[in-house]
Design an enzyme around this catalytic site. Structure first.
Site, mmCIF file in Angstrom:
data_model
loop_
_atom_site.group_PDB
_atom_site.id
_atom_site.type_symbol
_atom_site.label_atom_id
_atom_site.label_comp_id
_atom_site.label_asym_id
_atom_site.label_seq_id
_atom_site.Cartn_x
_atom_site.Cartn_y
_atom_site.Cartn_z
ATOM 1 N N ASP A 83 -79.488 96.117 30.551
ATOM 2 C CA ASP A 83 -79.771 96.738 31.758
ATOM 3 C C ASP A 83 -78.583 96.388 32.768
ATOM 4 O OD1 ASP A 83 -81.194 97.859 34.021
ATOM 5 O OD2 ASP A 83 -81.708 95.867 34.410
ATOM 6 N N ASP A 117 -78.169 96.259 36.794
ATOM 7 C CA ASP A 117 -78.642 95.467 38.010
ATOM 8 C C ASP A 117 -79.506 94.128 37.666
ATOM 9 O OD1 ASP A 117 -78.375 95.127 40.820
ATOM 10 O OD2 ASP A 117 -78.278 97.052 40.972
ATOM 11 N N ASP A 158 -83.835 92.600 32.995
ATOM 12 C CA ASP A 158 -84.277 91.452 34.027
ATOM 13 C C ASP A 158 -85.899 91.823 34.436
ATOM 14 O OD1 ASP A 158 -83.117 93.469 35.482
ATOM 15 O OD2 ASP A 158 -83.683 92.423 37.357
#
Ligand SMILES: [Mg+2]
Length: 263
Positions: free
Chosen positions: A7, A9, A207
């Site tokens: 991922d 961001d 995250d």
């Protein structure tokens, strides 16, 4: 492991700031022969933009290394309508760019659209919502790039995400959209095909438990939560089973040693 899907961001960067260890870790893992891909739910920018951003952060990348929810939407339309399609877009430039191979219809021709494709749109208005609803009532299908309800910006503030626009249209239409981005496994499957990797050979690093980890679980791949973004250590115990990561690391510096350890 053969393919590692990151991922962006909260994992590789936060806004314009590269995360600690991100560049060194990617370099180390590439040198060790792993295929590296990036998967973001953000639909506002093109693959070219992300690859240039990564490269400027010391992580050399090409557009082919990146899958966004806008690209996933494009793949979905290619699958469903290989002969081409007419598309009404609620979204920003990145989405328009990735869907450029289709016939983009403007508000005037909205009722001829085969699909309404929705992404995050900072210029969303009631008028746009009503136009998209006309297209849906005339028979178009609703495709969502993602259903993220919120996203964080600088200073810890949360803003309403693209999912809020999708929710508005679903409420009017009375039906659900097809979601191309995470937690749908669609983008992960496309990256696995591209890298010729099986689920056993693939790890997703993210995250956000309820999108990244759930997407990884849905795809049947190994998942790793990195605690540099949304999901906090304190929340791990209360996560639903399907959002529980196989591994948790504090930052990306812990990934190369983890991959050295036999499962
Ligand atoms: Mg993230």
């Amino acid at each position: 492991m053969k393919l590692l899907i990151f991922d962006l961001d909260g994992v590789i960067y936060a806004g314009d700031e590269v995360k600690p260890f991100a560049a060194d870790t990617i370099k180390t893992l590439r040198n060790r022969g792993f295929s590296i891909s990036f998967l973001t739910n953000n639909s506002t920018r093109s693959r070219k933009y992300y690859s240039e951003k990564l490269t400027s952060m010391g992580i050399p990348a090409t557009p082919d290394d990146v899958m966004s929810s806008a690209v996933a939407a494009c793949c979905r339309l290619e699958e469903k309508s290989p002969g081409g399609a007419r598309v009404f877009i609620v979204g920003e430039e990145g989405l328009r760019e990735e869907l450029a191979q289709f016939t983009i219809v403007d508000a005037e021709d909205r009722e001829t659209a085969d699909y309404v494709v929705v992404g995050y749109d900072r210029e969303f208005t009631y008028r746009k919502m009503a136009d998209a609803f006309d297209a849906l009532q005339a028979g178009a299908e609703l495709i969502a790039t993602n259903k993220d309800a919120t996203f964080p910006v600088e200073g810890g503030r949360l803003l309403p995400g693209g999912g809020t626009i999708v929710a508005a249209l679903e409420a009017a239409w009375g039906r659900k959209s097809f979601v191309c981005g995470k937690p749908n496994a669609f983008g992960i499957h496309r990256l696995m095909e591209h890298a010729n990797a099986t689920a056993d050979e693939t790890m997703l690093i993210g995250d956000r438990a309820e999108t990244d980890i759930l997407a990884g679980r849905n795809a049947g791949v190994t998942t790793c939560l990195v605690l540099t973004g949304i999901t906090k250590f304190e929340e791990l115990d209360s996560l639903p089973d399907n959002c529980r990561p196989h591994y948790v690391i504090e930052n990306l510096g812990a990934l190369p040693p983890l991959l050295d350890t036999p499962a």
